[in-house]
Design a protein around this motif. Structure first.
Motif, short mmCIF file in Angstrom:
data_model
loop_
_atom_site.label_atom_id
_atom_site.label_comp_id
_atom_site.label_asym_id
_atom_site.label_seq_id
_atom_site.Cartn_x
_atom_site.Cartn_y
_atom_site.Cartn_z
N PRO A 68 0.83 -1.21 0.00
CA PRO A 68 0.00 0.00 0.00
C PRO A 68 0.86 1.26 0.00
O PRO A 68 2.09 1.19 0.16
N ASP A 69 0.22 2.40 -0.16
CA ASP A 69 0.90 3.68 -0.03
C ASP A 69 1.42 3.81 1.39
O ASP A 69 0.65 3.94 2.33
N ARG A 70 2.73 3.76 1.55
CA ARG A 70 3.28 3.76 2.91
C ARG A 70 3.08 5.09 3.61
O ARG A 70 3.18 5.17 4.84
N GLU A 71 2.81 6.16 2.86
CA GLU A 71 2.56 7.47 3.47
C GLU A 71 1.08 7.72 3.71
O GLU A 71 0.72 8.70 4.36
N THR A 73 -1.15 8.98 1.90
CA THR A 73 -1.34 10.40 1.58
C THR A 73 -2.80 10.76 1.36
O THR A 73 -3.29 11.77 1.88
N TYR A 261 4.96 0.23 5.67
CA TYR A 261 3.62 -0.13 5.20
C TYR A 261 2.71 -0.53 6.36
O TYR A 261 2.05 -1.56 6.33
N ALA A 265 -3.77 -1.51 2.69
CA ALA A 265 -4.54 -0.87 1.63
C ALA A 265 -6.03 -0.90 1.95
O ALA A 265 -6.75 0.06 1.66
N GLN A 268 -6.86 1.78 4.64
CA GLN A 268 -6.85 3.12 4.06
C GLN A 268 -8.10 3.36 3.21
O GLN A 268 -8.72 4.43 3.27
#
Length: 377
Positions: A68-71, A73, A261, A265, A268
């Motif tokens: 997934p997007d580790r930040e 955002t 991570y 996902a 989020q």
């Protein structure tokens, strides 16, 4: 080490010394008709929101082979947008998210506490704070609250100057008492320390009208962190999403210590759906506040004390044997929390039907509690 793996016990393991004899944290998880012990929102999401959560999870599953997007955002941007409904000007750079506010707190202590450092809180308060300190090898200092469970700020500042804490945690509304700490008091504590001050606002959405958020102080208190959760008001306890708002540098510190991570996902994606439906999910907050206030009035009519509460729960007492009363309620299918100062119990605000069941059960067990109190005098 001897014996088979099936027979091994904690006593056979090279456990850290400070963990010897400790029990895992957690409220009782019992299958009873009325669960009012962990301050959950009793109203689940609507069929429409459930369907959108399902679609978002299914879409996230199509790329489950990728990290997934580790930040996080997009999620942090959505969280900033939610907070900005209160008139703030936050961006994703001001917000950090993690698996519940518990992990948010652990990130903060990993970044700013640790060996030879001090964590301070004001007791009675959330029972996980000393465990966060223990798990990060930090020294925990507990400063007692007043008899009405408010913070004596002059005494707090004196203790800050004496102990020089690196992290100060102010739970407001406070768990398990429900009491809030005024903004001027928080500001004074921020100004008295070079450490990080965390205003834990897990229950902020339930405060009475006119009670402000510590978010108001962020522009003038650069060492302040405001921690929130989606578990309570958003009815998202199973989603495990907590977050904080602070100066971007504090967010960067959390990014240093986070595991790679750390937010899936799916988490989020479904949290963003919940934020898109914030108005609907928060619509029951007023209902729960009314149930809470009615409960405070009713408990007073039964001759019981209550702490002044701005959360979705009520601390009430006092009882000579609170465990006996807790057990009597449980026998009648009502589970509340045996937590906080000796002699007190905590009950979450629930549906009208759950509150009626609690009142009925309590009236049945109160005579025994009164008899025990007379016998101990």
């Amino acid at each position: 080490m001897t014996g088979s793996t099936a027979a091994i016990t904690l006593a056979d393991l090279p456990l850290r010394p400070e963990l010897v004899g400790q029990e895992p944290y957690g409220a009782p998880q019992l299958d009873v008709p009325v669960c009012l012990n962990v301050n959950e929102n009793p109203y689940g999401p609507s069929e429409t929101v459930r369907a959108e959560i399902g679609r978002a999870a299914a879409e996230a599953a199509t790329t489950m082979n990728r990290y997934p997007d580790r930040e996080a955002t997009a999620l942090r941007t959505a969280l900033a947008g939610y907070l900005n409904r209160g008139g703030y000007e936050l961006t994703a750079n001001h917000v950090w998210a993690a698996n519940g506010s518990n992990e948010v707190m652990v990130h903060l202590l990993q970044a700013f506490a640790g060996p030879d450092r001090v964590v301070m809180a004001f007791t009675p308060t959330y029972s996980m704070y000393p465990e966060y300190a223990r798990d990060t090898h930090s020294r925990y200092v507990a400063v007692p609250r007043r008899a009405d469970f408010t913070i004596d700020v002059d005494e707090a500042i004196a203790q800050v100057r004496l102990e020089r804490p690196d992290v100060i945690i102010i739970c407001s509304p406070n768990n398990p008492t429900g009491t809030t700490t005024g903004l001027e008091d928080i500001r004074r504590i921020c100004e008295a320390t070079e450490g990080i001050v965390v205003a834990d606002e897990a229950y902020q959405e339930f405060v009475r009208d006119g009670v402000p958020s510590a978010l108001d102080l962020l522009p003038t208190c650069p060492n302040l962190v405001v921690s929130r959760t989606m578990s309570k008001a958003f009815a998202f306890a199973g989603g495990r999403l907590g977050y904080l708002a602070a100066a971007p540098a504090i967010v960067d510190a959390c990014r240093i210590v986070r595991l790679p991570y750390h937010l899936s996902a799916v988490t989020q994606a479904v949290a963003r759906v919940a934020l898109e439906h914030a108005d609907e999910l928060l619509a029951r907050v007023d209902d729960l506040r009314r149930e809470r206030d009615a409960l405070v009035t009713w408990l007073g009519e039964q001759g019981l004390q209550t702490a002044q509460t701005d959360a979705n729960f009520v601390l009430f007492g006092r009882f000579a044997d609170r465990h006996a009363l807790w057990s009597g309620l449980l026998e009648r299918g009502v589970l509340i929390r045996e937590v906080g100062p000796e002699g007190w119990l905590r009950v979450s605000a629930g549906t009208p039907e759950e509150m009626a069941a609690f009142r009925t059960a309590l009236l049945e067990v109160l005579p025994d509690a009164a008899r025990l109190a007379d016998e101990t005098r």
